[in-house]
Structures are given as structure tokens and as C-alpha cells.
Motif scaffolding. Sequence first.
Motif, PDB file in Angstrom:
ATOM      1  N   THR A   1     -15.407   5.575 -13.914  1.00  0.00           N
ATOM      2  CA  THR A   1     -16.798   5.109 -13.925  1.00  0.00           C
ATOM      3  C   THR A   1     -17.778   6.164 -13.425  1.00  0.00           C
ATOM      4  OG1 THR A   1     -16.474   4.099 -11.739  1.00  0.00           O
ATOM      5  CG2 THR A   1     -16.160   2.696 -13.673  1.00  0.00           C
ATOM      6  N   HIS A   2     -17.309   7.090 -12.598  1.00  0.00           N
ATOM      7  CA  HIS A   2     -18.215   8.092 -12.034  1.00  0.00           C
ATOM      8  C   HIS A   2     -18.302   9.365 -12.877  1.00  0.00           C
ATOM      9  CE1 HIS A   2     -18.274   5.531  -8.495  1.00  0.00           C
ATOM     10  NE2 HIS A   2     -19.259   6.270  -8.021  1.00  0.00           N
ATOM     11  N   ILE A   3     -17.277   9.638 -13.672  1.00  0.00           N
ATOM     12  CA  ILE A   3     -17.341  10.816 -14.542  1.00  0.00           C
ATOM     13  C   ILE A   3     -18.007  10.386 -15.844  1.00  0.00           C
ATOM     14  CG2 ILE A   3     -15.983  12.537 -15.805  1.00  0.00           C
ATOM     15  CD1 ILE A   3     -13.911  12.400 -13.586  1.00  0.00           C
ATOM     16  N   ASN A   4     -19.304  10.601 -15.905  1.00  0.00           N
ATOM     17  CA  ASN A   4     -20.094  10.094 -17.028  1.00  0.00           C
ATOM     18  C   ASN A   4     -21.245  11.052 -17.316  1.00  0.00           C
ATOM     19  OD1 ASN A   4     -21.000   8.381 -19.043  1.00  0.00           O
ATOM     20  ND2 ASN A   4     -22.158   7.102 -17.613  1.00  0.00           N
ATOM     21  N   ALA A   5     -20.917  12.251 -17.789  1.00  0.00           N
ATOM     22  CA  ALA A   5     -21.936  13.260 -18.082  1.00  0.00           C
ATOM     23  C   ALA A   5     -22.654  12.941 -19.387  1.00  0.00           C
ATOM     24  CB  ALA A   5     -21.281  14.643 -18.171  1.00  0.00           C
ATOM     25  N   ALA A   6     -23.949  13.217 -19.413  1.00  0.00           N
ATOM     26  CA  ALA A   6     -24.750  12.894 -20.604  1.00  0.00           C
ATOM     27  C   ALA A   6     -24.459  13.840 -21.768  1.00  0.00           C
ATOM     28  CB  ALA A   6     -26.239  12.942 -20.249  1.00  0.00           C
ATOM     29  N   HIS A   7     -24.122  15.091 -21.458  1.00  0.00           N
ATOM     30  CA  HIS A   7     -23.882  16.079 -22.514  1.00  0.00           C
ATOM     31  C   HIS A   7     -22.511  15.840 -23.149  1.00  0.00           C
ATOM     32  CE1 HIS A   7     -23.297  19.968 -24.486  1.00  0.00           C
ATOM     33  NE2 HIS A   7     -24.612  20.144 -24.374  1.00  0.00           N
ATOM     34  N   PRO A   8     -22.433  15.656 -24.476  1.00  0.00           N
ATOM     35  CA  PRO A   8     -21.153  15.317 -25.138  1.00  0.00           C
ATOM     36  C   PRO A   8     -20.032  16.314 -24.884  1.00  0.00           C
ATOM     37  CG  PRO A   8     -22.990  14.983 -26.638  1.00  0.00           C
ATOM     38  CD  PRO A   8     -23.554  15.670 -25.432  1.00  0.00           C
ATOM     39  N   ALA A   9     -20.332  17.605 -24.995  1.00  0.00           N
ATOM     40  CA  ALA A   9     -19.283  18.613 -24.794  1.00  0.00           C
ATOM     41  C   ALA A   9     -18.782  18.604 -23.355  1.00  0.00           C
ATOM     42  CB  ALA A   9     -19.801  20.007 -25.160  1.00  0.00           C
ATOM     43  N   LEU A  10     -19.715  18.426 -22.428  1.00  0.00           N
ATOM     44  CA  LEU A  10     -19.344  18.380 -21.013  1.00  0.00           C
ATOM     45  C   LEU A  10     -18.489  17.156 -20.714  1.00  0.00           C
ATOM     46  CD1 LEU A  10     -19.622  19.649 -18.233  1.00  0.00           C
ATOM     47  CD2 LEU A  10     -21.781  18.421 -17.941  1.00  0.00           C
ATOM     48  N   GLN A  11     -18.885  16.008 -21.234  1.00  0.00           N
ATOM     49  CA  GLN A  11     -18.109  14.785 -21.025  1.00  0.00           C
ATOM     50  C   GLN A  11     -16.719  14.909 -21.644  1.00  0.00           C
ATOM     51  OE1 GLN A  11     -18.509  12.431 -19.069  1.00  0.00           O
ATOM     52  NE2 GLN A  11     -17.450  10.607 -19.794  1.00  0.00           N
ATOM     53  N   ALA A  12     -16.635  15.499 -22.827  1.00  0.00           N
ATOM     54  CA  ALA A  12     -15.333  15.697 -23.481  1.00  0.00           C
ATOM     55  C   ALA A  12     -14.434  16.586 -22.640  1.00  0.00           C
ATOM     56  CB  ALA A  12     -15.528  16.298 -24.872  1.00  0.00           C
ATOM     57  N   ALA A  13     -15.016  17.639 -22.061  1.00  0.00           N
ATOM     58  CA  ALA A  13     -14.238  18.552 -21.221  1.00  0.00           C
ATOM     59  C   ALA A  13     -13.731  17.845 -19.973  1.00  0.00           C
ATOM     60  CB  ALA A  13     -15.093  19.758 -20.836  1.00  0.00           C
ATOM     61  N   LEU A  14     -14.604  17.049 -19.346  1.00  0.00           N
ATOM     62  CA  LEU A  14     -14.220  16.337 -18.123  1.00  0.00           C
ATOM     63  C   LEU A  14     -13.136  15.305 -18.390  1.00  0.00           C
ATOM     64  CD1 LEU A  14     -17.803  15.905 -16.681  1.00  0.00           C
ATOM     65  CD2 LEU A  14     -15.961  17.193 -15.600  1.00  0.00           C
ATOM     66  N   LEU A  15     -13.277  14.562 -19.476  1.00  0.00           N
ATOM     67  CA  LEU A  15     -12.273  13.550 -19.803  1.00  0.00           C
ATOM     68  C   LEU A  15     -10.944  14.207 -20.179  1.00  0.00           C
ATOM     69  CD1 LEU A  15     -14.343  10.895 -21.792  1.00  0.00           C
ATOM     70  CD2 LEU A  15     -13.495  10.768 -19.447  1.00  0.00           C
ATOM     71  N   THR A  16     -11.017  15.371 -20.816  1.00  0.00           N
ATOM     72  CA  THR A  16      -9.791  16.105 -21.138  1.00  0.00           C
ATOM     73  C   THR A  16      -9.045  16.472 -19.865  1.00  0.00           C
ATOM     74  OG1 THR A  16     -10.714  17.013 -23.182  1.00  0.00           O
ATOM     75  CG2 THR A  16      -8.858  18.200 -22.202  1.00  0.00           C
ATOM     76  N   MET A  17      -9.774  16.981 -18.897  1.00  0.00           N
ATOM     77  CA  MET A  17      -9.173  17.351 -17.615  1.00  0.00           C
ATOM     78  C   MET A  17      -8.571  16.128 -16.928  1.00  0.00           C
ATOM     79  SD  MET A  17      -8.592  19.646 -15.271  1.00  0.00           S
ATOM     80  CE  MET A  17      -8.370  19.880 -13.501  1.00  0.00           C
ATOM     81  N   ALA A  18      -9.340  15.032 -16.879  1.00  0.00           N
ATOM     82  CA  ALA A  18      -8.886  13.831 -16.191  1.00  0.00           C
ATOM     83  C   ALA A  18      -7.688  13.204 -16.883  1.00  0.00           C
ATOM     84  CB  ALA A  18     -10.022  12.825 -16.112  1.00  0.00           C
ATOM     85  N   ASN A  19      -7.680  13.222 -18.213  1.00  0.00           N
ATOM     86  CA  ASN A  19      -6.623  12.548 -18.960  1.00  0.00           C
ATOM     87  C   ASN A  19      -5.321  13.326 -19.036  1.00  0.00           C
ATOM     88  OD1 ASN A  19      -8.075  10.226 -19.511  1.00  0.00           O
ATOM     89  ND2 ASN A  19      -8.994  11.060 -21.350  1.00  0.00           N
ATOM     90  N   HIS A  20      -5.308  14.524 -18.452  1.00  0.00           N
ATOM     91  CA  HIS A  20      -4.051  15.271 -18.421  1.00  0.00           C
ATOM     92  C   HIS A  20      -3.052  14.650 -17.455  1.00  0.00           C
ATOM     93  CE1 HIS A  20      -5.939  19.235 -20.123  1.00  0.00           C
ATOM     94  NE2 HIS A  20      -5.771  18.296 -21.022  1.00  0.00           N
ATOM     95  N   GLY A  21      -3.513  13.742 -16.623  1.00  0.00           N
ATOM     96  CA  GLY A  21      -2.585  12.977 -15.787  1.00  0.00           C
ATOM     97  C   GLY A  21      -2.163  13.669 -14.512  1.00  0.00           C
TER      98      GLY A  21
END
Length: 330
Positions: free
Chosen positions: A27-47
Amino acid sequence: MMLNSQTWQQYPLIKDQLVAVNHTLQTHINAAHPALQAALLTMANHGGKYLRPTLLLLMAKAINDQHDNDQQLIHLASSIEVLHMASLIHDDIIDDSPMRRGAVSIQAQFGKDTAVYAGDYLFTVFFDLLIKSIHEDKYLQVNAQIMQRLLNGELGQMALRFNTQQTLHQYLRNINGKTAALFQLAAREGAHFAGATPGMTVHAAKFGQNIGIAFQMLDDILDYTGTSKLTKPVMEDLGTGVYSLPLLLALQNPAIHQQLMTLLDKQYQLTLADMHTIQKLVIDSNALEQSRQLAARFTNRALDHLNYLPKNQAREMLRQLAHQLLKRVN
């Protein structure tokens, strides 16, 4: 966002809290910029393994199993994981690392610009979580000091690149910052915000600090022994002049000192064959066993501090955690 499934199985006592940490990060990782959000979710979803949040939550349980402010602890545990993630992203940029957590790193997949912004964005999330969970100046100052220690550890390591005269004391000082500081913070905050006495909080912090030092030493060993082939961490470290514990100890061995020096003197001109030779020299020496013994010494120091905390199931899980980390290289 995915959490390593082994974490649920090993620590059922804090399963619900770890689920809540996972949700908080989502819920807190929610960047407005699409590329930035994609990068953050990629990092987080690596487990990630959530080792630092696990340490904080188990320490809180060890101090007070009836603590009634879970939301504060969850925000604190989440803040430490976010700070850890930010430091990993920035480390990968500095080292030009192509991989992280078994997947393509953010800087390799999205570029260094997006990776820098991703790390910086996570720092803002870290501060946001702190503001929501800490209402006393002292522990805001503690978090600021920990960030400074992280930076000083990284700067200290950078200042010693290609330095074959680096001492064990200098190595310990740097890992005490860049790795152990977050472990120390996790254990300290877990104890303090669960209502520990000042004395117990000191012992909790010392437990975390010593576990963090041992953890880095074990990682250094695994860089050499994790595979029969030359591992990427060894390649990256040697290529950038970062000398980890096994190599530093091998350099103290008169039988192979000159061979190592001849190779290391090449610095940026080291070839893959040179790196493989260095790895073999380290593995064939007694440096890995010396490193194991040193890691065991710091693990035992941590366990000594654990004995001053209340005896309960959570304390035994912390003891189990320390032993499990050490078993990675046995």
C-alpha cells in the motif's frame, strides 16, 4: 508482492504480522510515474526473506508477548525493509550489478536513472512510515544515525578498494555499518517499542549487531562456496576492488600471499581466468575455515546477549534463527 514462503513455515508465531508487513509495503509503494512504479514492484516481487522485519517482530514477542500496539511494530518492521530495499538498489547501481535476488536488477532492467529515483523514492516511504510509527525524538534520531552508519560503511568500503593492506579491524568497521546497523536497529526497536527496560534494549541491540556481523561474514563465505563455478558476487567484488573476509584472511597466509598479490596488482585488468585462480587459492587455503570460525564467534556473542532476555518461545526462535544462519556455510 511476494514473500519467501519459507518465512511463513519457520516463524508461525509472527505469521500474521509478516502478512501485515507485506500488505503495508504494497500500500505504501505507490509511485505516480509508471516506469518508477514498475521498477519498485519488480524489486518487491522478487521475494525477499524479510529477515530484518522478522528479527524486529520476534524480538518484540520475546520482550512482551502481550504487546497491544501491533500496528506500530508493523510500520517499524516495514520501514526497515524499505530502507534495506533502497540500499540494495543503490548498491546495484554502484556495482553495476546485473542481478539481484536471482532476477535482473532494477538498474540493469530499467536503467540507472530510474534505479536512482526508485531508491530515492523508497527513502521517502521509509520516512513516511517512521512518522506514522515513532512519536519520540530519540528514536527518530536513532534512525538518522543508522542511515549515517550505513553510508559510512559503504564509503569506508569504497575508500579501501584495491587495498591489499586492509586490516580485519577496517573490514569489521565497514560491515558494522553497511550490514550490521540495520540488524541492530531491528532488534533495538523491536525491544524498545514492546516495552523493554533500557538494559534489555541494550542486550537486544547487541544481539542484532552481532548477528548482522556474522551474517555478512557468512555471505562472504558463500560468495566463494555457493557454486563450483566463479560466482557473480566474487567477480563483481574482485573486479571493483572490494576484498571480502576470505580473501583478506588468505592474504595473511605466507604460502599464497605472493601469488595473490601478483594477481591483485592487476586491479581493473584482472581477467576471468585470474579471478578463477584467486577463488581457487582462497578455497584451497584455510581462509574459509578461519572465516567460519570468526562468524561462529560473533554468533556466540549474539547468543550470550540473548540469554538476558525473557525465556519464551520467541527467544528460542531468535536462537534458532542465529543457528540457521550459521548452518548456511557448514
